[in-house]
Design a protein around this motif. Structure first.
Motif, PDB file in Angstrom:
ATOM      1  N   LEU A 281       0.829  -1.200   0.000  1.00 31.09           N
ATOM      2  CA  LEU A 281       0.000   0.000   0.000  1.00 31.09           C
ATOM      3  C   LEU A 281       0.867   1.254   0.000  1.00 31.09           C
ATOM      4  O   LEU A 281       0.622   2.201  -0.767  1.00 31.09           O
ATOM      5  CB  LEU A 281      -0.926  -0.014   1.221  1.00 31.09           C
ATOM      6  CG  LEU A 281      -1.685   1.278   1.517  1.00 31.09           C
ATOM      7  CD1 LEU A 281      -2.609   1.637   0.368  1.00 31.09           C
ATOM      8  CD2 LEU A 281      -2.468   1.151   2.826  1.00 31.09           C
ATOM      9  N   GLU A 282       1.887   1.266   0.834  1.00 30.67           N
ATOM     10  CA  GLU A 282       2.769   2.442   0.888  1.00 30.67           C
ATOM     11  C   GLU A 282       3.527   2.627  -0.419  1.00 30.67           C
ATOM     12  O   GLU A 282       3.737   3.768  -0.871  1.00 30.67           O
ATOM     13  CB  GLU A 282       3.737   2.296   2.067  1.00 30.67           C
ATOM     14  CG  GLU A 282       3.039   2.369   3.424  1.00 30.67           C
ATOM     15  CD  GLU A 282       3.978   2.132   4.595  1.00 30.67           C
ATOM     16  OE1 GLU A 282       3.538   2.283   5.743  1.00 30.67           O
ATOM     17  OE2 GLU A 282       5.159   1.788   4.349  1.00 30.67           O
ATOM     18  N   GLN A 283       3.924   1.539  -1.034  1.00 33.80           N
ATOM     19  CA  GLN A 283       4.603   1.635  -2.325  1.00 33.80           C
ATOM     20  C   GLN A 283       3.694   2.294  -3.362  1.00 33.80           C
ATOM     21  O   GLN A 283       4.126   3.145  -4.148  1.00 33.80           O
ATOM     22  CB  GLN A 283       5.014   0.230  -2.802  1.00 33.80           C
ATOM     23  CG  GLN A 283       5.763   0.191  -4.120  1.00 33.80           C
ATOM     24  CD  GLN A 283       7.175   0.713  -3.995  1.00 33.80           C
ATOM     25  OE1 GLN A 283       7.767   0.679  -2.911  1.00 33.80           O
ATOM     26  NE2 GLN A 283       7.727   1.213  -5.088  1.00 33.80           N
ATOM     27  N   GLU A 284       2.434   1.910  -3.351  1.00 36.92           N
ATOM     28  CA  GLU A 284       1.465   2.513  -4.264  1.00 36.92           C
ATOM     29  C   GLU A 284       1.287   4.002  -3.963  1.00 36.92           C
ATOM     30  O   GLU A 284       1.286   4.832  -4.880  1.00 36.92           O
ATOM     31  CB  GLU A 284       0.120   1.791  -4.144  1.00 36.92           C
ATOM     32  CG  GLU A 284      -1.029   2.431  -4.888  1.00 36.92           C
ATOM     33  CD  GLU A 284      -0.923   2.317  -6.392  1.00 36.92           C
ATOM     34  OE1 GLU A 284      -1.639   3.059  -7.094  1.00 36.92           O
ATOM     35  OE2 GLU A 284      -0.131   1.491  -6.875  1.00 36.92           O
ATOM     36  N   LEU A 285       1.143   4.357  -2.703  1.00 38.62           N
ATOM     37  CA  LEU A 285       0.934   5.755  -2.332  1.00 38.62           C
ATOM     38  C   LEU A 285       2.126   6.616  -2.737  1.00 38.62           C
ATOM     39  O   LEU A 285       1.950   7.727  -3.266  1.00 38.62           O
ATOM     40  CB  LEU A 285       0.687   5.865  -0.826  1.00 38.62           C
ATOM     41  CG  LEU A 285      -0.657   5.342  -0.316  1.00 38.62           C
ATOM     42  CD1 LEU A 285      -0.660   5.270   1.205  1.00 38.62           C
ATOM     43  CD2 LEU A 285      -1.799   6.226  -0.796  1.00 38.62           C
ATOM     44  N   LEU A 286       3.328   6.132  -2.508  1.00 32.56           N
ATOM     45  CA  LEU A 286       4.519   6.929  -2.812  1.00 32.56           C
ATOM     46  C   LEU A 286       4.738   7.095  -4.309  1.00 32.56           C
ATOM     47  O   LEU A 286       5.420   8.031  -4.736  1.00 32.56           O
ATOM     48  CB  LEU A 286       5.750   6.296  -2.155  1.00 32.56           C
ATOM     49  CG  LEU A 286       5.765   6.301  -0.624  1.00 32.56           C
ATOM     50  CD1 LEU A 286       6.966   5.536  -0.091  1.00 32.56           C
ATOM     51  CD2 LEU A 286       5.766   7.736  -0.094  1.00 32.56           C
ATOM     52  N   GLY A 287       4.155   6.199  -5.109  1.00 32.14           N
ATOM     53  CA  GLY A 287       4.345   6.282  -6.555  1.00 32.14           C
ATOM     54  C   GLY A 287       3.186   6.906  -7.305  1.00 32.14           C
ATOM     55  O   GLY A 287       3.238   7.046  -8.528  1.00 32.14           O
ATOM     56  N   ARG A 288       2.122   7.301  -6.602  1.00 25.30           N
ATOM     57  CA  ARG A 288       0.923   7.817  -7.263  1.00 25.30           C
ATOM     58  C   ARG A 288       1.036   9.302  -7.586  1.00 25.30           C
ATOM     59  O   ARG A 288       1.578  10.081  -6.794  1.00 25.30           O
ATOM     60  CB  ARG A 288      -0.311   7.606  -6.368  1.00 25.30           C
ATOM     61  CG  ARG A 288      -0.810   6.197  -6.334  1.00 25.30           C
ATOM     62  CD  ARG A 288      -1.952   6.066  -5.335  1.00 25.30           C
ATOM     63  NE  ARG A 288      -3.194   6.652  -5.798  1.00 25.30           N
ATOM     64  CZ  ARG A 288      -4.099   6.019  -6.530  1.00 25.30           C
ATOM     65  NH1 ARG A 288      -3.881   4.764  -6.892  1.00 25.30           N
ATOM     66  NH2 ARG A 288      -5.211   6.611  -6.891  1.00 25.30           N
TER      67      ARG A 288
END
Length: 526
Positions: A281-288
């Motif tokens: 989830l954090e990986q997705e948030l940081l790349g959005r």
């Protein structure tokens, strides 16, 4: 357009004076925020890609897989009227001029969706490629596009590109509803379709470059010329960049209506509760690039805090979640503002104020939950760092080598048949992939069966199981209907019972229910 001889005639909306035994059915613009696929009784499929998404290509691929399953089953050709004038000219016993299509697909785009496709040239390029392939497949699909009213300045650009691919581009008839087409059901069993609306005002020449470059790409693919294909991809991307650059500032950057990918990762973080799901989830948030939403007071200077035992800054993945929160809090219209803020700025704001940051997700319409980051964790996220330590990943064992049946099926051509033993072997392999959660691999094997044996019920049942297990609710329901239609044609009364029960539990008022009950009426049901 050439596939109608000229172009579909405008059709009056007056359906009064319908003769006995005739029924007029209308198809209107789908109202749902989510993507939807509707099959009209005459065989026309109506596809809406929804009101924006953070995974539009994946949703489109899912819809195309759903269509592939539907088209695998034999069906009657789609009939459209070529008559100009009132609907009464189509009533029996008249013999109106008609046009027959093996497959007909009607796309519907709205403003939010159009802006999303045009905001990313690579995304638009993929959309054009898939539409081109449908139009030029071994079993061509005739396609028509409707843009909803007020689809924004980008709609004209997109319309010229799609018209250049050979698609008819229309605007719905506005009154009394946004009508797309009508079906005339005659007492002799004939169903005639009529497109309604008017041609889209293109405001310029049709753009034929995408058609030319996609034809060249198809030729390069056929030759296996990878360097040429890559060159053409780059050439097309550069062209779309130039076409879209003048309108980028005009695209209305609306707040995200839907964020299915982010919501799925939030749900996984809540359900699993472990570091792997949370880090994903954090990986997705940081790349959005997409913004998160917050609720603010009408002055626009202070936020409406999330309900929590500690001071918490609440954030929302999309407008759907925000509206559900507004309803739960009992906020009146005008008592709040919805604002979009960059993801790292939200975490930075929370950390600076000493607030936890809570990202909302609804497990059900009545059950909101939050994934929470402490102020210290929010500070790490604001700096572009994961707040959750990485967990060691276990390598996945390699999959089995392709079976002899699989290799035989890949060499088949239309008209070939697999032996019962080969079909059984493919189904056994498919079951193994399903057990391992390798759903794409399982679908790869099922497609081989559908290609040569489109009515193989065993394969269709497994496709339904995969879609259910993967949580693809809409695709699973469409496949459920497909299985029941197959059971009807194959007279598989007993085999249909669990699927009929599932239909009655999910959508007891679906228009196909009476027909299925007439064929498969379960024992004990009046």
């Amino acid at each position: 357009m050439s596939w109608f001889g000229k172009r579909p005639p405008p059709e009056p909306q007056d359906t009064s004076g319908v003769l006995p035994g005739h029924v007029i059915k209308a198809c209107v613009v789908p109202p749902d925020l989510d993507p939807s696929l509707l099959r009209m009784e005459g065989g026309v499929f109506v596809a809406s890609l929804g009101h924006g998404s953070d995974e539009p290509l994946e949703e489109m691929e899912g819809m195309l897989r759903q269509l592939e399953l539907q088209w695998a089953a034999p069906s009657r050709p789609v009939l459209f009227s070529r008559e100009v004038g009132p609907l009464s000219k189509l009533f029996a016993p008249a013999r109106p001029a008609i046009k027959s299509f093996p497959r007909f697909l009607l796309w519907v785009f709205n403003k939010t969706g159009v802006d999303g496709w045009l905001g990313d040239p690579a995304r638009l390029q993929a959309l054009l490629r898939r539409i081109y392939r449908l139009e030029h497949s071994a079993q061509p699909v005739t396609q028509c596009v409707y843009f909803e009213h007020d689809s924004g300045p980008g709609a004209a650009v997109m319309a010229r590109l799609l018209a250049g691919l050979g698609l008819l581009v229309q605007v719905p008839e506005p009154a009394p509803e946004d009508h797309l087409m009508l079906e005339v059901h005659r007492p002799d069993g004939v169903v005639l379709g009529v497109l309604v609306g008017r041609p889209f005002p293109l405001e310029g020449a049709v753009d034929t470059f995408p058609a030319a470059v996609n034809e060249a790409k198809a030729q390069a693919e056929a030759r296996g010329d990878t360097p040429r294909l890559q060159h053409l991809e780059q050439q097309e991307r550069a062209y779309l960049d130039r076409v879209l650059q003048p309108i980028q500032s005009k695209l209305h950057r609306t707040l995200p209506q839907r964020a299915p990918r982010l919501c799925r990762l939030l749900r996984a973080a809540v359900d699993k509760g472990g570091p792997i799901a949370r880090r994903e989830l954090e990986q997705e948030l940081l790349g959005r690039n997409e913004k998160l939403l917050i609720l603010m007071n009408p002055d626009g200077r202070s936020t409406i805090m999330a309900q929590s035992q500690v001071p918490t800054l609440g954030a929302y993945p999309d407008m759907r979640s925000l509206r559900m929160t507004v309803k739960d809090l009992g906020l009146a219209e005008g008592s709040y503002l919805a604002a979009g803020i960059a993801i790292r700025d939200i975490f930075g704001w929370g950390a600076k104020q000493g607030l936890a940051v809570a990202l909302n997700i609804y497990l059900t319409p009545q059950m909101p939950v939050y994934v929470v980051w402490s102020p210290a964790e929010a500070q790490l996220m604001a700096q572009g760092q994961h707040a959750t330590p990485a967990a060691p990943l276990q390598p996945r064992p390699p999959g089995p080598a392709p079976s002899d049946a699989f290799l035989a099926a890949t060499k088949a051509v239309p008209g070939d048949r697999l032996t019962p033993e080969q079909i059984h072997s493919l189904l056994v392999d498919t079951d193994g992939f399903i057990e391992q959660g390798l759903y794409e691999k399982a679908f790869q094997y099922l497609r081989l069966i559908f290609f040569l044996h489109p009515e193989n019920l065993d394969a269709h049942e497994r496709a339904w199981r995969i879609l259910v297990a993967a949580g693809n609710t809409q695709e699973a329901f469409a496949q459920l209907l497909n299985i029941l239609r197959l059971c009807t044609r194959l007279s598989e009364v007993q085999r249909a019972q669990p699927y009929l029960t599932a239909l009655l539990e999910q959508q007891p008022h679906h228009p196909d229910v009476p027909r299925f009950l007439g064929v498969f009426r379960p024992a004990g049901r009046s």
